[in-house]
Design a protein around this motif. Structure first.
Motif, PDB file in Angstrom:
ATOM      1  N   SER A  53      25.758-115.588  -9.315  1.00 27.94           N
ATOM      2  CA  SER A  53      25.718-114.166  -9.642  1.00 27.94           C
ATOM      3  C   SER A  53      24.303-113.647  -9.426  1.00 27.94           C
ATOM      4  N   ASP A  54      24.142-112.325  -9.537  1.00 32.51           N
ATOM      5  CA  ASP A  54      22.796-111.758  -9.448  1.00 32.51           C
ATOM      6  C   ASP A  54      21.879-112.409 -10.473  1.00 32.51           C
ATOM      7  N   ALA A  55      22.406-112.638 -11.681  1.00 29.19           N
ATOM      8  CA  ALA A  55      21.595-113.212 -12.752  1.00 29.19           C
ATOM      9  C   ALA A  55      21.096-114.612 -12.408  1.00 29.19           C
ATOM     10  N   THR A  56      21.958-115.444 -11.808  1.00 28.50           N
ATOM     11  CA  THR A  56      21.534-116.804 -11.472  1.00 28.50           C
ATOM     12  C   THR A  56      20.525-116.795 -10.327  1.00 28.50           C
ATOM     13  N   VAL A  57      20.705-115.881  -9.369  1.00 27.33           N
ATOM     14  CA  VAL A  57      19.753-115.772  -8.260  1.00 27.33           C
ATOM     15  C   VAL A  57      18.395-115.314  -8.778  1.00 27.33           C
ATOM     16  N   ILE A  58      18.397-114.304  -9.633  1.00 21.20           N
ATOM     17  CA  ILE A  58      17.151-113.791 -10.217  1.00 21.20           C
ATOM     18  C   ILE A  58      16.448-114.893 -11.007  1.00 21.20           C
ATOM     19  N   GLY A  59      17.215-115.642 -11.788  1.00 17.90           N
ATOM     20  CA  GLY A  59      16.639-116.729 -12.565  1.00 17.90           C
ATOM     21  C   GLY A  59      15.998-117.789 -11.691  1.00 17.90           C
ATOM     22  N   SER A  60      16.679-118.158 -10.612  1.00 16.87           N
ATOM     23  CA  SER A  60      16.155-119.185  -9.708  1.00 16.87           C
ATOM     24  C   SER A  60      14.864-118.730  -9.028  1.00 16.87           C
ATOM     25  N   LEU A  61      14.831-117.473  -8.584  1.00 16.06           N
ATOM     26  CA  LEU A  61      13.646-116.952  -7.906  1.00 16.06           C
ATOM     27  C   LEU A  61      12.450-116.878  -8.855  1.00 16.06           C
ATOM     28  N   CYS A  62      12.693-116.430 -10.077  1.00 11.77           N
ATOM     29  CA  CYS A  62      11.598-116.344 -11.058  1.00 11.77           C
ATOM     30  C   CYS A  62      11.078-117.732 -11.409  1.00 11.77           C
ATOM     31  N   HIS A  63      11.975-118.694 -11.557  1.00  8.82           N
ATOM     32  CA  HIS A  63      11.555-120.064 -11.853  1.00  8.82           C
ATOM     33  C   HIS A  63      10.705-120.636 -10.722  1.00  8.82           C
ATOM     34  N   GLU A  64      11.129-120.379  -9.493  1.00  8.38           N
ATOM     35  CA  GLU A  64      10.390-120.896  -8.337  1.00  8.38           C
ATOM     36  C   GLU A  64       8.987-120.295  -8.280  1.00  8.38           C
ATOM     37  N   ALA A  65       8.902-119.003  -8.564  1.00  9.34           N
ATOM     38  CA  ALA A  65       7.596-118.339  -8.533  1.00  9.34           C
ATOM     39  C   ALA A  65       6.689-118.845  -9.652  1.00  9.34           C
ATOM     40  N   LEU A  66       7.244-119.045 -10.833  1.00 12.11           N
ATOM     41  CA  LEU A  66       6.443-119.541 -11.954  1.00 12.11           C
ATOM     42  C   LEU A  66       6.015-120.988 -11.748  1.00 12.11           C
ATOM     43  N   GLU A  67       6.851-121.759 -11.092  1.00 12.34           N
ATOM     44  CA  GLU A  67       6.460-123.136 -10.778  1.00 12.34           C
ATOM     45  C   GLU A  67       5.206-123.143  -9.904  1.00 12.34           C
ATOM     46  N   ALA A  68       5.190-122.308  -8.872  1.00  9.51           N
ATOM     47  CA  ALA A  68       4.022-122.232  -7.993  1.00  9.51           C
ATOM     48  C   ALA A  68       2.795-121.744  -8.764  1.00  9.51           C
ATOM     49  N   TYR A  69       3.014-120.795  -9.675  1.00 14.20           N
ATOM     50  CA  TYR A  69       1.897-120.253 -10.454  1.00 14.20           C
ATOM     51  C   TYR A  69       1.282-121.316 -11.363  1.00 14.20           C
ATOM     52  N   TYR A  70       2.120-122.036 -12.088  1.00 11.27           N
ATOM     53  CA  TYR A  70       1.585-123.031 -13.030  1.00 11.27           C
ATOM     54  C   TYR A  70       1.115-124.305 -12.335  1.00 11.27           C
ATOM     55  N   ARG A  71       1.458-124.471 -11.092  1.00  9.14           N
ATOM     56  CA  ARG A  71       0.874-125.558 -10.298  1.00  9.14           C
ATOM     57  C   ARG A  71      -0.445-125.100  -9.646  1.00  9.14           C
ATOM     58  N   GLU A  72      -0.839-123.866  -9.956  1.00  7.11           N
ATOM     59  CA  GLU A  72      -2.086-123.270  -9.464  1.00  7.11           C
ATOM     60  C   GLU A  72      -2.100-123.133  -7.941  1.00  7.11           C
ATOM     61  N   GLU A  73      -0.926-122.870  -7.383  1.00  5.98           N
ATOM     62  CA  GLU A  73      -0.832-122.646  -5.941  1.00  5.98           C
ATOM     63  C   GLU A  73      -1.077-121.182  -5.595  1.00  5.98           C
ATOM     64  N   VAL A  74      -0.945-120.295  -6.579  1.00  2.00           N
ATOM     65  CA  VAL A  74      -1.165-118.860  -6.397  1.00  2.00           C
ATOM     66  C   VAL A  74      -1.895-118.331  -7.625  1.00  2.00           C
ATOM     67  N   GLU A  75      -2.491-117.150  -7.491  1.00  2.00           N
ATOM     68  CA  GLU A  75      -3.233-116.562  -8.608  1.00  2.00           C
ATOM     69  C   GLU A  75      -2.322-115.846  -9.600  1.00  2.00           C
ATOM     70  N   HIS A  76      -1.174-115.356  -9.135  1.00  2.00           N
ATOM     71  CA  HIS A  76      -0.229-114.646 -10.002  1.00  2.00           C
ATOM     72  C   HIS A  76       1.179-114.914  -9.489  1.00  2.00           C
ATOM     73  N   PRO A  77       2.193-114.976 -10.383  1.00  2.00           N
ATOM     74  CA  PRO A  77       3.563-115.242  -9.928  1.00  2.00           C
ATOM     75  C   PRO A  77       4.053-114.294  -8.842  1.00  2.00           C
ATOM     76  N   ILE A  78       3.552-113.048  -8.838  1.00  2.00           N
ATOM     77  CA  ILE A  78       4.015-112.092  -7.835  1.00  2.00           C
ATOM     78  C   ILE A  78       3.592-112.523  -6.433  1.00  2.00           C
ATOM     79  N   ASP A  79       2.470-113.248  -6.329  1.00  2.00           N
ATOM     80  CA  ASP A  79       2.042-113.747  -5.019  1.00  2.00           C
ATOM     81  C   ASP A  79       3.033-114.780  -4.491  1.00  2.00           C
ATOM     82  N   ALA A  80       3.527-115.634  -5.374  1.00  2.00           N
ATOM     83  CA  ALA A  80       4.530-116.618  -4.979  1.00  2.00           C
ATOM     84  C   ALA A  80       5.834-115.932  -4.618  1.00  2.00           C
ATOM     85  N   LEU A  81       6.204-114.898  -5.390  1.00  2.00           N
ATOM     86  CA  LEU A  81       7.447-114.178  -5.116  1.00  2.00           C
ATOM     87  C   LEU A  81       7.389-113.499  -3.752  1.00  2.00           C
TER      88      LEU A  81
END
Length: 363
Positions: A53-81
């Motif tokens: 559903s839209d909700a599961t897709v949104i959840g997956s995308l946000c998780h992926e972006a936050l993973e990159a952020y907390y691995r210090e691959e980007v300065e802010h989650p929006i950059d990963a998104l």
């Protein structure tokens, strides 16, 4: 007792164990407790049917972006998104300007219907002046959607997505997923009191490709592997916390709800099995409200939840699979509704379990 120095040594260790007979994730067992017949059809009979559903897709995308952020691959989650969407939308180059315009219109409407909008000339409110909780039921919002041709524009873009993006479904709204992920992450703020990130997407009982398991955690009674990923393990205000990112709608959960959350309790048990350290807190990072709710870990609740988890596994392995009645309390058959006239979604296996009812609903 948690101490940063001791944990640093333990966290560097990866445990490789022989593979047990079967893996049970928390979501797998939650599917069994939701409906054992649904579990049987999905996992045993291999009748895979997407409930994306839209909700599961949104959840997956946000998780992926936050993973990159907390691995210090980007300065802010929006950059990963930005990187994620750029890759996903490559097949739709001719529609990207149109999608961007639609995103701006959707975000503006969302802002006008929020408490952040203070201008009475443009805000969208209920008749009593309150902020609407269900936008689809608000007459002003619906009239603005019609005026801007939102639904028609969504339909055009989603048809292009269906034709161009692999595994995209027509029941998903690309525009809503695009708009909502940006809305959530553009305002993302750091977790209050966060001092040190210890693990990001920590795998529990993941297959290593060579017949073994990395970070294997074996359940004490059923002797099966408990499988999953912990979103974030961090030192918060000097305490060890296990945190799960959530994109659910509505308000952030209260502390008591967090304290009794099965997923977090089981992750706390698995973490202690791996490292011999009991977390101090479990928490939910509620992305839509921007709030992080932490609750002290109660080990008796951990043990109770583990016992229930094991009972469900034993029942599943013993072949106990019963169909739910459509009118049963919290039955997934009709998406939680008891009246056919109120049904907005159904179980993906309704045609298998209740074919006559499926025909009535779908004509």
């Amino acid at each position: 007792m948690y101490t940063s120095a001791v944990h640093a040594t333990l966290a560097s260790q990866v445990r490789i164990t022989p593979m047990a007979e079967e893996f049970f994730s928390i979501s797998k067992i939650q599917k069994y407790t939701k409906c054992s017949k649904m579990y049987d059809l999905h996992y045993n009979q291999k009748m895979y049917r997407t409930d994306k559903s839209d909700a599961t897709v949104i959840g997956s995308l946000c998780h992926e972006a936050l993973e990159a952020y907390y691995r210090e691959e980007v300065e802010h989650p929006i950059d990963a998104l930005n990187k994620i969407w750029a890759e996903l939308l490559k097949p739709l180059e001719d529609a990207q300007d149109e999608l961007e315009d639609l995103k701006e219109d959707l975000q503006l409407l969302s802002w006008r219907a929020s408490a952040d909008c203070k201008d009475a000339k443009i805000w969208i409110r209920n008749r009593d002046g309150s902020v609407p909780r269900a936008l689809s039921m608000n007459s002003k919002y619906k009239s603005e959607v019609e005026r801007l041709g939102i639904d028609e524009r969504k339909s055009v873009i989603n048809q292009k997505a269906f034709e161009g993006i692999k595994d995209w479904s027509l029941n998903l709204s690309l525009a809503d997923c695009y708009s909502e992920t940006y809305r959530i992450l553009q305002r993302y703020k750091e977790i209050p009191g966060l001092r040190k990130v210890l693990h990001v997407e920590l795998g529990i009982s993941t297959k290593d490709g060579e017949g073994g398991v990395t970070n294997g955690v074996t359940l004490p009674i059923s002797k099966q592997h408990m499988n999953g990923y912990i979103d974030l393990v961090a030192e918060v205000n000097g305490q060890l916390a296990i945190i799960d990112h959530k994109t659910t709608s509505g308000d952030a959960p209260d502390m008591i709800t967090v304290m009794y959350t099965d997923q977090l309790l089981l992750y706390a048990w698995a973490y202690n099995e791996l490292y011999g350290v009991k977390p101090d807190y479990i928490g939910i990072n509620h992305l839509k409200s921007g709030k992080v709710v932490l609750a002290p870990l109660n080990w008796s609740l951990v043990e109770d939840t583990l016992n229930r988890f094991e009972c469900s596994i034993i029942a599943a392995r013993n072949g106990t699979y019963l169909k739910k009645s459509p009118t049963e309390y919290q039955s997934p058959c009709l998406g939680g509704s008891k009246n056919i006239s109120e049904v907005t979604r159904t179980c993906p296996y309704l045609d298998v379990c209740h074919p006559d009812l499926y025909q009535i609903i779908n004509g």
